[in-house]
Design a protein around this motif. Structure first.
Motif, PDB file in Angstrom:
ATOM      1  N   TRP A  29      21.684  97.578 -27.394  1.00 16.83           N
ATOM      2  CA  TRP A  29      22.789  96.862 -28.032  1.00 16.83           C
ATOM      3  C   TRP A  29      24.033  97.725 -28.189  1.00 16.83           C
ATOM      4  CZ3 TRP A  29      19.663  94.776 -32.803  1.00 16.83           C
ATOM      5  CH2 TRP A  29      18.657  93.907 -32.357  1.00 16.83           C
ATOM      6  N   GLY A  30      23.906  99.046 -28.047  1.00 16.86           N
ATOM      7  CA  GLY A  30      25.051  99.942 -28.244  1.00 16.86           C
ATOM      8  C   GLY A  30      25.561  99.917 -29.674  1.00 16.86           C
ATOM      9  N   ILE A  31      24.642  99.997 -30.637  1.00 21.06           N
ATOM     10  CA  ILE A  31      24.996  99.862 -32.062  1.00 21.06           C
ATOM     11  C   ILE A  31      25.886 101.004 -32.525  1.00 21.06           C
ATOM     12  CG2 ILE A  31      24.081  99.902 -34.418  1.00 21.06           C
ATOM     13  CD1 ILE A  31      21.611  98.476 -33.389  1.00 21.06           C
ATOM     14  N   LEU A  53      25.572  90.633 -23.185  1.00 17.23           N
ATOM     15  CA  LEU A  53      26.061  89.271 -23.392  1.00 17.23           C
ATOM     16  C   LEU A  53      27.139  89.146 -24.468  1.00 17.23           C
ATOM     17  CD1 LEU A  53      22.625  87.430 -23.328  1.00 17.23           C
ATOM     18  CD2 LEU A  53      24.272  87.665 -21.453  1.00 17.23           C
ATOM     19  N   PHE A  54      27.168  90.082 -25.409  1.00 24.71           N
ATOM     20  CA  PHE A  54      28.098  89.963 -26.528  1.00 24.71           C
ATOM     21  C   PHE A  54      28.594  91.339 -26.944  1.00 24.71           C
ATOM     22  CE2 PHE A  54      29.031  89.977 -31.081  1.00 24.71           C
ATOM     23  CZ  PHE A  54      30.008  88.996 -31.144  1.00 24.71           C
ATOM     24  N   GLN A  55      29.894  91.417 -27.189  1.00 25.98           N
ATOM     25  CA  GLN A  55      30.515  92.622 -27.727  1.00 25.98           C
ATOM     26  C   GLN A  55      31.288  92.209 -28.968  1.00 25.98           C
ATOM     27  OE1 GLN A  55      31.554  91.722 -24.251  1.00 25.98           O
ATOM     28  NE2 GLN A  55      29.506  92.466 -23.809  1.00 25.98           N
ATOM     29  N   GLY A  56      31.061  92.895 -30.041  1.00 26.07           N
ATOM     30  CA  GLY A  56      31.719  92.576 -31.305  1.00 26.07           C
ATOM     31  C   GLY A  56      30.845  93.027 -32.451  1.00 26.07           C
ATOM     32  N   ASN A  74      33.705  88.195 -33.222  1.00 24.75           N
ATOM     33  CA  ASN A  74      34.598  88.943 -32.344  1.00 24.75           C
ATOM     34  C   ASN A  74      36.005  88.402 -32.546  1.00 24.75           C
ATOM     35  OD1 ASN A  74      34.744  86.584 -30.763  1.00 24.75           O
ATOM     36  ND2 ASN A  74      33.313  87.357 -29.234  1.00 24.75           N
ATOM     37  N   GLU A  75      36.926  88.819 -31.711  1.00 25.61           N
ATOM     38  CA  GLU A  75      38.314  88.395 -31.886  1.00 25.61           C
ATOM     39  C   GLU A  75      38.499  86.897 -31.679  1.00 25.61           C
ATOM     40  OE1 GLU A  75      40.698  90.828 -29.355  1.00 25.61           O
ATOM     41  OE2 GLU A  75      40.173  92.647 -30.444  1.00 25.61           O
ATOM     42  N   HIS A  97      20.854  87.001 -28.175  1.00 24.77           N
ATOM     43  CA  HIS A  97      22.277  86.660 -28.149  1.00 24.77           C
ATOM     44  C   HIS A  97      23.182  87.825 -27.746  1.00 24.77           C
ATOM     45  CE1 HIS A  97      21.926  82.598 -29.799  1.00 24.77           C
ATOM     46  NE2 HIS A  97      20.878  83.082 -30.442  1.00 24.77           N
ATOM     47  N   VAL A  98      22.722  89.051 -27.942  1.00 30.41           N
ATOM     48  CA  VAL A  98      23.552  90.218 -27.676  1.00 30.41           C
ATOM     49  C   VAL A  98      23.249  90.833 -26.309  1.00 30.41           C
ATOM     50  CG1 VAL A  98      23.985  92.615 -28.415  1.00 30.41           C
ATOM     51  CG2 VAL A  98      23.952  90.758 -30.094  1.00 30.41           C
ATOM     52  N   GLU A  99      21.977  90.851 -25.920  1.00 32.88           N
ATOM     53  CA  GLU A  99      21.612  91.625 -24.734  1.00 32.88           C
ATOM     54  C   GLU A  99      20.837  90.857 -23.675  1.00 32.88           C
ATOM     55  OE1 GLU A  99      21.340  94.961 -22.235  1.00 32.88           O
ATOM     56  OE2 GLU A  99      22.643  94.584 -23.937  1.00 32.88           O
TER      57      GLU A  99
END
Length: 118
Positions: A29-31, A53-56, A74-75, A97-99
């Motif tokens: 996830w790159g936490i 899949l998701f960055q934020g 996210n923005e 949802h994230v990865e």
């Protein structure tokens, strides 16, 4: 809301997430930036992710029914991905949802491409 209470809830959420989720999944996830927060008058934990899949930000809040509500921010938007999550389901729901998404074969192909790139 009492600051110590919010900090205690955020610590509990982090502990549950880390202890119930495989380390490789968490790392994917790159936490970054764990922080205690209040959202919609609910205590929670917020952290930045940089997934496939998701960055934020992921936001996990404890609601009045002793379930967690999980949001992606996210923005562009803030959306609730689930409002009745048990502590042992956090990692799987966030990962979906994230990865990794819902298609495990597609995700395996993506991972193979990444590995072969390096």
């Amino acid at each position: 809301m009492d600051k110590d209470y919010v900090m205690r809830i955020a610590g509990t959420i982090r502990e549950q997430l880390v202890s119930m989720t495989d380390t490789a999944i968490l790392m994917s996830w790159g936490i970054q930036e764990f922080m205690a927060t209040i959202y919609k008058d609910l205590p929670g934990l917020k952290f930045r992710v940089n997934g496939h899949l998701f960055q934020g930000y992921v936001l996990i809040c404890l609601n009045g029914s002793d379930y967690y509500e999980v949001y992606l921010l996210n923005e562009e938007e803030t959306r609730c991905i689930s409002d009745e999550v048990c502590f042992d389901e956090l990692g799987e729901i966030i990962d979906r949802h994230v990865e990794s998404g819902t298609d495990k074969e597609e995700y395996a192909r993506f991972c193979e491409q990444i590995v072969s790139f390096y």
